[in-house]
Scaffold this motif. Structure first.
Motif, PDB file in Angstrom:
ATOM      1  N   ASN A  90       0.829  -1.216   0.000  1.00 21.76           N
ATOM      2  CA  ASN A  90       0.000   0.000   0.000  1.00 21.76           C
ATOM      3  C   ASN A  90       0.860   1.261   0.000  1.00 21.76           C
ATOM      4  OD1 ASN A  90      -2.434  -1.354  -0.091  1.00 21.76           O
ATOM      5  ND2 ASN A  90      -2.636  -1.447   2.135  1.00 21.76           N
ATOM      6  N   LYS A  93       2.545   1.642  -3.457  1.00 20.39           N
ATOM      7  CA  LYS A  93       1.560   1.986  -4.493  1.00 20.39           C
ATOM      8  C   LYS A  93       1.048   3.414  -4.323  1.00 20.39           C
ATOM      9  CE  LYS A  93      -2.847   0.504  -6.407  1.00 20.39           C
ATOM     10  NZ  LYS A  93      -4.007  -0.388  -6.218  1.00 20.39           N
ATOM     11  N   ASN A  94       0.653   3.766  -3.108  1.00 22.57           N
ATOM     12  CA  ASN A  94       0.012   5.065  -2.881  1.00 22.57           C
ATOM     13  C   ASN A  94       0.999   6.220  -2.798  1.00 22.57           C
ATOM     14  OD1 ASN A  94      -2.509   3.812  -2.835  1.00 22.57           O
ATOM     15  ND2 ASN A  94      -2.330   3.382  -0.656  1.00 22.57           N
ATOM     16  N   ARG A  95       2.141   6.005  -2.188  1.00 24.00           N
ATOM     17  CA  ARG A  95       3.094   7.102  -1.993  1.00 24.00           C
ATOM     18  C   ARG A  95       4.101   7.219  -3.127  1.00 24.00           C
ATOM     19  NH1 ARG A  95       4.570  11.508  -1.799  1.00 24.00           N
ATOM     20  NH2 ARG A  95       6.286  12.250  -0.529  1.00 24.00           N
ATOM     21  N   LYS A  97       3.987   5.225  -6.111  1.00 20.95           N
ATOM     22  CA  LYS A  97       3.454   4.750  -7.405  1.00 20.95           C
ATOM     23  C   LYS A  97       4.268   3.567  -7.937  1.00 20.95           C
ATOM     24  CE  LYS A  97       0.626   8.313  -7.419  1.00 20.95           C
ATOM     25  NZ  LYS A  97       0.162   8.408  -6.068  1.00 20.95           N
TER      26      LYS A  97
END
Length: 177
Positions: A90, A93-95, A97
């Motif tokens: 997570n 992916k979120n911070r 990419k």
């Protein structure tokens, strides 16, 4: 670019970095880094510093090691390591990419060896990964010159490679006659 801009305020330098980064085309928009460029290791370290801080300060992982985009976390608790996978996925992916390659996630016991950066690492020694060994001899058979020899000897001096070293030197001596 946002992460680089946190560390570099000069707009001219940022523009040069954009030229370098966006000069690479992996075939997928927004994917990949020009690995042949000398800047790639620097960019990976600056970019992944966010993850280093996350692993050390948020997750509080004492035994975390990273080189470029490869990392390992050592723990005596298998369930703890398993619990980290989704959290790390997570964050990446979120911070950042980034996506962890599902085929490259391994949970192993230390005594079976940890495969990291071309070596199988054990508590008291390391051996060259078989695929790395094959690649070395494949490349040597294509072009064995003094620079290639020096490069491989520099690599293999970090592990239990006496037999491999002798085999490489014999090939070089035979080839140079």
């Amino acid at each position: 670019m946002e992460i680089l801009q946190k560390y570099i305020s000069d707009e001219n330098v940022i523009n040069v970095l954009k030229e370098i980064i966006f000069s690479f085309n992996s075939g997928k928009i927004g994917t990949g880094l020009p690995l042949g460029n000398l800047t790639s290791q620097l960019f990976a370290n600056v970019y992944m510093n966010e993850f280093d801080n996350f692993a050390k300060h948020k997750l509080k992982e004492k035994h975390y090691i990273r080189y470029a985009d490869d990392f390992i976390i050592l723990s005596k608790d298998k369930k703890h390591i398993e619990s980290l996978i989704e959290i790390i996925n997570n964050f990446l992916k979120n911070r950042l990419k980034l996506i962890m390659h599902s085929d490259k996630i391994f949970i192993k016991i230390l005594f079976s060896g940890v495969d990291f950066l071309g070596w199988i690492n054990f508590p008291d020694h390391r051996v060259l990964r078989t695929a790395t060994k094959r690649r070395i001899f494949k490349n040597i058979n294509k072009d064995l010159n003094i620079k290639t020899l020096a490069s491989y000897l520099g690599l293999i001096k970090h592990g239990n490679t006496y037999k491999i070293k002798n085999k490489i030197l014999k090939l070089y001596i035979k080839d140079s006659k």
